[in-house]
Design a protein around this motif. Structure first.
Motif, PDB file in Angstrom:
ATOM      1  N   SER A  56       0.623  -0.953  -0.272  1.00  0.00           N
ATOM      2  CA  SER A  56       0.263  -0.054   0.037  1.00  0.00           C
ATOM      3  C   SER A  56       0.885   1.148   0.221  1.00  0.00           C
ATOM      4  O   SER A  56       0.443   2.405   0.075  1.00  0.00           O
ATOM      5  N   TYR A  57       2.189   1.125  -0.487  1.00  0.00           N
ATOM      6  CA  TYR A  57       2.544   2.484  -0.338  1.00  0.00           C
ATOM      7  C   TYR A  57       2.714   3.352  -1.692  1.00  0.00           C
ATOM      8  O   TYR A  57       2.520   4.233  -0.486  1.00  0.00           O
ATOM      9  N   GLU A  58       2.626   3.337  -2.528  1.00  0.00           N
ATOM     10  CA  GLU A  58       1.914   3.484  -3.256  1.00  0.00           C
ATOM     11  C   GLU A  58       0.863   4.797  -2.953  1.00  0.00           C
ATOM     12  O   GLU A  58       0.566   6.155  -2.720  1.00  0.00           O
ATOM     13  N   ALA A  63      -0.949  10.082  -0.177  1.00  0.00           N
ATOM     14  CA  ALA A  63      -2.158  10.531  -0.062  1.00  0.00           C
ATOM     15  C   ALA A  63      -1.039  12.392   1.105  1.00  0.00           C
ATOM     16  O   ALA A  63      -0.663  12.355   1.437  1.00  0.00           O
ATOM     17  N   GLY A  64       0.409  11.730   0.057  1.00  0.00           N
ATOM     18  CA  GLY A  64       1.335  12.831   1.195  1.00  0.00           C
ATOM     19  C   GLY A  64       2.755  12.104   2.133  1.00  0.00           C
ATOM     20  O   GLY A  64       3.483  12.814   2.400  1.00  0.00           O
ATOM     21  N   ALA A  65       2.557  11.486   2.231  1.00  0.00           N
ATOM     22  CA  ALA A  65       3.008  10.248   3.528  1.00  0.00           C
ATOM     23  C   ALA A  65       4.001   9.804   3.503  1.00  0.00           C
ATOM     24  O   ALA A  65       3.874   8.490   2.442  1.00  0.00           O
ATOM     25  N   PRO A 114      10.042  -7.048  21.654  1.00  0.00           N
ATOM     26  CA  PRO A 114      10.196  -5.415  21.468  1.00  0.00           C
ATOM     27  C   PRO A 114       8.372  -5.096  21.080  1.00  0.00           C
ATOM     28  O   PRO A 114       8.085  -5.686  20.233  1.00  0.00           O
ATOM     29  N   GLY A 115       7.885  -4.143  21.589  1.00  0.00           N
ATOM     30  CA  GLY A 115       6.237  -3.989  21.634  1.00  0.00           C
ATOM     31  C   GLY A 115       5.854  -3.332  19.505  1.00  0.00           C
ATOM     32  O   GLY A 115       6.869  -2.805  18.933  1.00  0.00           O
ATOM     33  N   ARG A 116       5.110  -3.629  19.643  1.00  0.00           N
ATOM     34  CA  ARG A 116       4.588  -3.374  18.096  1.00  0.00           C
ATOM     35  C   ARG A 116       4.055  -2.444  17.816  1.00  0.00           C
ATOM     36  O   ARG A 116       2.394  -2.675  18.617  1.00  0.00           O
ATOM     37  N   GLU A 117       4.260  -1.712  17.580  1.00  0.00           N
ATOM     38  CA  GLU A 117       3.469   0.219  17.862  1.00  0.00           C
ATOM     39  C   GLU A 117       3.371   1.067  16.000  1.00  0.00           C
ATOM     40  O   GLU A 117       4.464   0.929  15.792  1.00  0.00           O
ATOM     41  N   THR A 118       2.081   1.777  15.971  1.00  0.00           N
ATOM     42  CA  THR A 118       2.052   2.392  14.447  1.00  0.00           C
ATOM     43  C   THR A 118       1.671   4.025  15.164  1.00  0.00           C
ATOM     44  O   THR A 118       0.701   4.158  16.029  1.00  0.00           O
ATOM     45  N   PHE A 119       2.632   4.806  14.629  1.00  0.00           N
ATOM     46  CA  PHE A 119       2.095   6.430  14.615  1.00  0.00           C
ATOM     47  C   PHE A 119       2.491   7.553  13.349  1.00  0.00           C
ATOM     48  O   PHE A 119       2.651   7.061  12.851  1.00  0.00           O
ATOM     49  N   VAL A 120       1.000   8.260  13.661  1.00  0.00           N
ATOM     50  CA  VAL A 120       0.860   9.417  12.583  1.00  0.00           C
ATOM     51  C   VAL A 120       1.185   9.640  13.048  1.00  0.00           C
ATOM     52  O   VAL A 120       0.890  10.684  13.785  1.00  0.00           O
ATOM     53  N   ILE A 121       2.015  11.521  12.164  1.00  0.00           N
ATOM     54  CA  ILE A 121       2.320  12.391  12.182  1.00  0.00           C
ATOM     55  C   ILE A 121       1.968  13.359  11.146  1.00  0.00           C
ATOM     56  O   ILE A 121       2.243  12.729  10.325  1.00  0.00           O
ATOM     57  N   ASP A 122       0.926  14.508  12.215  1.00  0.00           N
ATOM     58  CA  ASP A 122       1.269  14.980  10.455  1.00  0.00           C
ATOM     59  C   ASP A 122       1.614  15.823  10.420  1.00  0.00           C
ATOM     60  O   ASP A 122       2.693  15.722  10.800  1.00  0.00           O
ATOM     61  N   GLY A 123       1.945  17.015   9.054  1.00  0.00           N
ATOM     62  CA  GLY A 123       2.671  17.881   8.894  1.00  0.00           C
ATOM     63  C   GLY A 123       3.444  19.259   9.972  1.00  0.00           C
ATOM     64  O   GLY A 123       4.357  19.670   9.273  1.00  0.00           O
ATOM     65  N   MET A 140      -1.083  -1.607   9.072  1.00  0.00           N
ATOM     66  CA  MET A 140      -1.466  -1.092   7.979  1.00  0.00           C
ATOM     67  C   MET A 140      -2.866  -0.285   7.556  1.00  0.00           C
ATOM     68  O   MET A 140      -2.629   1.288   7.337  1.00  0.00           O
ATOM     69  N   LYS A 141      -3.963  -1.460   7.000  1.00  0.00           N
ATOM     70  CA  LYS A 141      -4.968  -0.296   6.729  1.00  0.00           C
ATOM     71  C   LYS A 141      -5.585   1.152   8.143  1.00  0.00           C
ATOM     72  O   LYS A 141      -5.864   2.254   8.079  1.00  0.00           O
ATOM     73  N   LYS A 142      -5.161   0.746   9.338  1.00  0.00           N
ATOM     74  CA  LYS A 142      -5.410   1.917  10.191  1.00  0.00           C
ATOM     75  C   LYS A 142      -4.680   3.166  10.276  1.00  0.00           C
ATOM     76  O   LYS A 142      -5.235   4.440  10.330  1.00  0.00           O
ATOM     77  N   ALA A 143      -3.194   2.993   9.840  1.00  0.00           N
ATOM     78  CA  ALA A 143      -2.509   3.579   9.814  1.00  0.00           C
ATOM     79  C   ALA A 143      -2.786   4.374   8.334  1.00  0.00           C
ATOM     80  O   ALA A 143      -2.805   5.999   7.738  1.00  0.00           O
ATOM     81  N   LEU A 144      -2.995   3.767   7.228  1.00  0.00           N
ATOM     82  CA  LEU A 144      -3.725   4.755   5.978  1.00  0.00           C
ATOM     83  C   LEU A 144      -4.960   5.405   5.708  1.00  0.00           C
ATOM     84  O   LEU A 144      -4.884   5.919   5.796  1.00  0.00           O
ATOM     85  N   ASN A 145      -6.337   4.788   7.062  1.00  0.00           N
ATOM     86  CA  ASN A 145      -7.439   5.446   7.310  1.00  0.00           C
ATOM     87  C   ASN A 145      -6.984   6.887   8.114  1.00  0.00           C
ATOM     88  O   ASN A 145      -7.480   8.005   7.727  1.00  0.00           O
ATOM     89  N   ALA A 146      -5.787   7.058   8.877  1.00  0.00           N
ATOM     90  CA  ALA A 146      -5.620   7.664   9.415  1.00  0.00           C
ATOM     91  C   ALA A 146      -5.380   9.191   8.315  1.00  0.00           C
ATOM     92  O   ALA A 146      -5.171  10.520   8.897  1.00  0.00           O
ATOM     93  N   VAL A 147      -3.735   8.949   7.617  1.00  0.00           N
ATOM     94  CA  VAL A 147      -3.355   9.081   7.058  1.00  0.00           C
ATOM     95  C   VAL A 147      -4.697  10.377   6.343  1.00  0.00           C
ATOM     96  O   VAL A 147      -4.393  11.151   5.520  1.00  0.00           O
ATOM     97  N   LYS A 148      -5.707   9.629   5.552  1.00  0.00           N
ATOM     98  CA  LYS A 148      -5.862   9.423   4.570  1.00  0.00           C
ATOM     99  C   LYS A 148      -7.392  11.087   5.164  1.00  0.00           C
ATOM    100  O   LYS A 148      -7.508  11.974   4.577  1.00  0.00           O
ATOM    101  N   LYS A 149      -7.383  11.149   6.568  1.00  0.00           N
ATOM    102  CA  LYS A 149      -8.217  12.222   7.376  1.00  0.00           C
ATOM    103  C   LYS A 149      -7.417  12.665   7.137  1.00  0.00           C
ATOM    104  O   LYS A 149      -7.969  14.427   7.640  1.00  0.00           O
ATOM    105  N   ILE A 150      -5.892  13.263   7.205  1.00  0.00           N
ATOM    106  CA  ILE A 150      -5.560  14.654   7.327  1.00  0.00           C
ATOM    107  C   ILE A 150      -5.806  14.997   5.781  1.00  0.00           C
ATOM    108  O   ILE A 150      -5.698  15.253   5.768  1.00  0.00           O
ATOM    109  N   ASP A 151      -5.834  17.457   6.795  1.00  0.00           N
ATOM    110  CA  ASP A 151      -6.211  17.971   5.739  1.00  0.00           C
ATOM    111  C   ASP A 151      -5.103  17.901   4.967  1.00  0.00           C
ATOM    112  O   ASP A 151      -3.615  18.795   5.414  1.00  0.00           O
TER     113      ASP A 151
END
Length: 151
Positions: A56-58, A63-65, A114-123, A140-151
């Motif tokens: 899903s990298y593309e 989404a600019g991330a 070691p823990g498995r944790e994902t962060f989405v950081i805005d611009g 990945m799905k949760k991260a992509l959904n969060a990225v798509k909500k960034i204005d």
């Protein structure tokens, strides 16, 4: 201490899978970034997670991330892992666990893994989403959904 939603990511420097210096200031605060911490290269769950991000990298790029994977593995291990699975994104070696500590990633499974944790950081460099689960398939799905909500 754990990095929470709304907080800014503090500066860090690590080596990438090619042995190059990575400075977080070059990306964080300039565009959205997904940083996912994972336990170990070549393990089944981590391979599945990395391949999900690869496939899903593309979508992230559109989404600019940028996507960045971080584990305690060496640059050499990351290089082999990236080559074997054609990973197009940055893998960072946090061999001493300093960055993992900055983000407040806790060990799981009785403190053995070691823990498995994902962060989405805005611009602007602020955490807008974080997800902690040993289930590699959901990150990945949760991260992509969060990225798509960034204005």
């Amino acid at each position: 201490m754990s990095l929470e939603k709304g907080e800014k990511v503090s500066h860090f420097e690590l080596k990438d899978q090619n042995g190059n210096d990575f400075d977080s200031k070059e990306i964080i605060g300039k565009k959205p970034v997904v940083i996912y911490f994972y336990p170990k290269d070549f393990t089944p769950g981590c391979t599945k997670e990395a391949c999900n991000f690869r496939d899903s990298y593309e979508d992230f790029k559109e989404a600019g991330a940028e996507v960045i994977g971080i584990s305690n593995d060496s640059e050499k291990s990351h290089s082999k892992f990236a080559k074997k699975h054609n990973l197009p994104f940055i893998l960072l070696s946090d061999s001493n666990g300093k960055v993992r500590k900055k983000f407040g990633i806790k060990k799981s499974l009785l403190g053995l893994v070691p823990g498995r944790e994902t962060f989405v950081i805005d611009g602007e460099g602020k955490v807008i989403f974080k997800f902690n689960s040993l289930d590699a398939s959901k990150h990945m799905k949760k991260a992509l959904n969060a990225v798509k909500k960034i204005d």
